[in-house]
Scaffold this motif. Structure first.
Motif, PDB file in Angstrom:
ATOM      1  N   ARG A  69      -4.236   7.054   7.314  1.00 41.86           N
ATOM      2  CA  ARG A  69      -4.790   6.667   6.297  1.00 41.86           C
ATOM      3  C   ARG A  69      -5.736   5.432   6.624  1.00 41.86           C
ATOM      4  N   CYS A  80       0.014   0.852  12.565  1.00 43.88           N
ATOM      5  CA  CYS A  80      -0.995   0.576  11.629  1.00 43.88           C
ATOM      6  C   CYS A  80      -1.892  -0.586  12.517  1.00 43.88           C
ATOM      7  N   LEU A 123       0.895  -1.081  -0.029  1.00 41.32           N
ATOM      8  CA  LEU A 123       0.077  -0.202   0.128  1.00 41.32           C
ATOM      9  C   LEU A 123       0.878   1.311   0.009  1.00 41.32           C
ATOM     10  N   GLU A 175      -7.407   9.648   3.318  1.00 41.51           N
ATOM     11  CA  GLU A 175      -6.606  10.381   3.762  1.00 41.51           C
ATOM     12  C   GLU A 175      -7.111  11.281   4.969  1.00 41.51           C
ATOM     13  N   VAL A 200      -7.363  -1.769  -3.936  1.00 43.09           N
ATOM     14  CA  VAL A 200      -7.330  -0.991  -2.555  1.00 43.09           C
ATOM     15  C   VAL A 200      -7.595   0.424  -3.150  1.00 43.09           C
ATOM     16  N   SER A 201      -8.512   1.041  -1.995  1.00 43.48           N
ATOM     17  CA  SER A 201      -8.496   2.523  -1.954  1.00 43.48           C
ATOM     18  C   SER A 201      -8.320   3.004  -0.601  1.00 43.48           C
ATOM     19  N   HIS A 202      -8.225   4.178  -0.576  1.00 45.68           N
ATOM     20  CA  HIS A 202      -7.925   4.788   0.706  1.00 45.68           C
ATOM     21  C   HIS A 202      -8.304   6.272   0.969  1.00 45.68           C
ATOM     22  N   TRP A 246      -7.029   2.353   4.521  1.00 43.92           N
ATOM     23  CA  TRP A 246      -7.030   1.802   3.540  1.00 43.92           C
ATOM     24  C   TRP A 246      -8.337   0.506   3.410  1.00 43.92           C
ATOM     25  N   SER A 247      -8.947   0.480   2.315  1.00 49.22           N
ATOM     26  CA  SER A 247      -9.991  -0.575   2.052  1.00 49.22           C
ATOM     27  C   SER A 247      -9.547  -1.483   1.097  1.00 49.22           C
TER      28      SER A 247
END
Length: 510
Positions: free
Chosen positions: A188, A169, A159, A209, A205-207, A190-191
């Motif tokens: 962040r 994390c 990522l 911020e 992956v999307s995130h 993260w999905s």
């Protein structure tokens, strides 16, 4: 070429931070006013100070061994290092036989770093072997070294998005999401979608911020974060070097800004019920916040030096530890500690209650871990096998009252001596000494079923150990030093955050 004092101070500050000397970094940064320097930390690579010292040392070595005719002078002397003068031993070829060496009487002064092995050199005591394939399923293609399987890159999702070291994390307790906090002043979320088992494609992956600054000059490290335990994975709390705690929604909305601390926040924990948030700060205090109103329920001012860690015992009582070498057990509504544990001889870095809330483990720069019981003034067990500072400790999710009630309760400790140790908490005996790392170990985490222990080190390696026999069963080498490792609730994925600004997700279904 010019070098400013601000640049030198920033490199020293970053070196202290990357080496895990968080409190020394804070003190040095405050006195040198690094935060006021117009330097973008995102543009300074990890390990910059050591890298510049190594290059300067190499230049000095070349300069010293360059003859008047421009040819290299062959020398069998000791390698250049920072703290001792270099004495050249020049090779001389005898007419009648093999070469001999003679030592020059004069010393050649030098500045530089201690010589280090090349990045691809084998570590002392380690062995290398060619990759061998396994027949059948599982780990098909890559290395098996002495029975230890290297996790292939095809099982790892990297990522990218942070622009500085990622210090922390944590997996969402319900959803396939990871939160991370970084020196770039952002957290962040993260999905991760599920991987495609038919095509073998990695998960999408999307995130989101979460910015902890309003202008570049306001940027401070995000040092700690914790998911709300009962909000269906919808709420995240973060703590920052700016002394502010924040509460966010999973979509990135800032719900509350909690301001009372007067120094960086190093630890942040929700209680199990989720109605209170506990924070510990360099300002020497701990605060219980009301999660709904964002107001301070109570501030606890018992330590005489920075508070380094906090941990809930139950929904209203908790423990704190500090650089003042003391541990306090406190309770909401009481103006004095209900217990003070004194026994460590150096700052106490971390503490954790066992799952039952009956035993408290602590670890310190005095190279020891200790186990305490509220009914006793002295520690129940004094764990003294490490040879350097112990950075963190973790209880196994096993024993009476847990979902793994039939498995024994264990304690893991991780140290700057590059080792991880497993302890029997019933006897205080060391069960296993796990020694494959070559640099300080910053993080350990038990799998949810308690069968495996993950460790992350600044040698860039994630190791997975069997708790049953202490054997190393999986390993993966990332792109930077590792600050944190954590398992998801199903135990089929492991996340780690690195000094090279990345977070990695390892698929453990092998």
């Amino acid at each position: 070429m010019s070098i400013t004092s601000d640049e030198v101070n920033f490199l020293i500050y970053r070196y202290l931070l990357e080496s895990g000397f968080t409190h020394a970094a804070y003190t040095f940064g405050t006195e040198s006013q690094v935060a006021n320097a117009s330097i973008s930390g995102a543009e300074v690579p990890p390990g910059a100070l050591v890298s510049y010292l190594q290059k300067g040392l190499l230049y000095k070595e070349i300069e010293t061994h360059l003859g008047p005719n421009g040819q290299e002078v062959e020398c069998d002397g000791e390698p250049f290092n920072l703290l001792t003068p270099h004495a050249c031993k020049l090779r001389r070829r005898r007419p009648d036989g093999p070469s001999a060496t003679s030592t020059l009487p004069q010393s050649v002064g030098n500045t530089g770093a201690q010589t280090q092995q090349p990045l691809n050199a084998a570590a002392p005591g380690s062995s290398t072997s060619t990759a061998s394939a396994r027949e059948g399923g599982g780990l098909r293609d890559d290395a098996m070294t002495g029975g230890v399987f290297e996790i292939p890159h095809s099982h790892v999702t990297v990522l990218e998005g942070h622009t500085s070291e990622v210090f922390i994390c944590a997996w969402n307790p319900v959803l396939p999401m990871i939160a991370s906090g970084s020196g770039d002043s952002t957290a962040r979320i993260w999905s991760l979608s599920a991987p495609d088992n038919n095509t073998g494609r990695a998960p999408a992956v999307s995130h989101v911020e979460l910015r902890h600054f309003t202008s570049p000059s306001d940027k401070k490290d995000v040092t700690t974060l914790d998911w709300h335990p009962t909000a269906n994975g919808q709420i995240l709390a973060t703590g920052s070097y700016d002394g502010i705690a924040r509460i966010w929604t999973v979509s990135g909305e800032l719900k509350a800004t909690l301001q009372r601390h007067k120094g960086p926040i190093f630890s942040l924990r929700w209680n199990k019920k989720g109605d209170y948030l506990l924070s510990g700060s360099v300002d020497k205090t701990a605060i219980i916040w009301d999660a709904k109103s964002g107001e301070v329920k109570q501030q606890f001012e018992f330590h005489t030096a920075p508070t380094l860690d906090v941990d809930w015992r139950d929904d209203t009582s908790f423990a704190t530890c500090s650089t003042d070498k003391l541990i306090f057990v406190c309770e909401l509504g009481k103006t004095r500690p209900i217990k003070c544990f004194a026994g460590h001889t150096d700052e106490v870095n971390s503490l954790k209650w066992n799952p039952q809330g009956t035993l408290l483990a602590s670890c310190s720069d005095d190279n020891t871990a200790k186990i305490w019981r509220l009914a006793e003034d002295k520690c129940v067990y004094d764990l003294r096998s490490h040879t350097k500072e112990i950075y963190t400790i973790k209880w196994s999710p096993t024993g009476p009252g847990t979902i793994n009630a039939n498995k024994p309760s264990l304690l893991a400790s991780a140290s700057f001596d590059a080792s991880v140790k497993l302890w029997d908490v019933q006897t205080g005996q060391e069960l296993f000494n796990l020694t494959k790392h070559t640099d300080p170990v910053y993080s350990v985490a038990f799998s949810p079923n308690g069968d495996y222990l993950a460790s992350g080190s600044f040698d860039k390696n994630i190791h997975i150990w069997s708790v049953k026999d202490g054997s190393l069963v999986r390993t993966y080498k990332g792109g930077g030093g590792i600050f944190e490792v954590c398992w998801n609730s199903n135990g089929d994925k492991l996340a780690a955050c690195f000094s090279n600004s990345t977070v990695c997700v390892v698929d453990m279904r092998m």
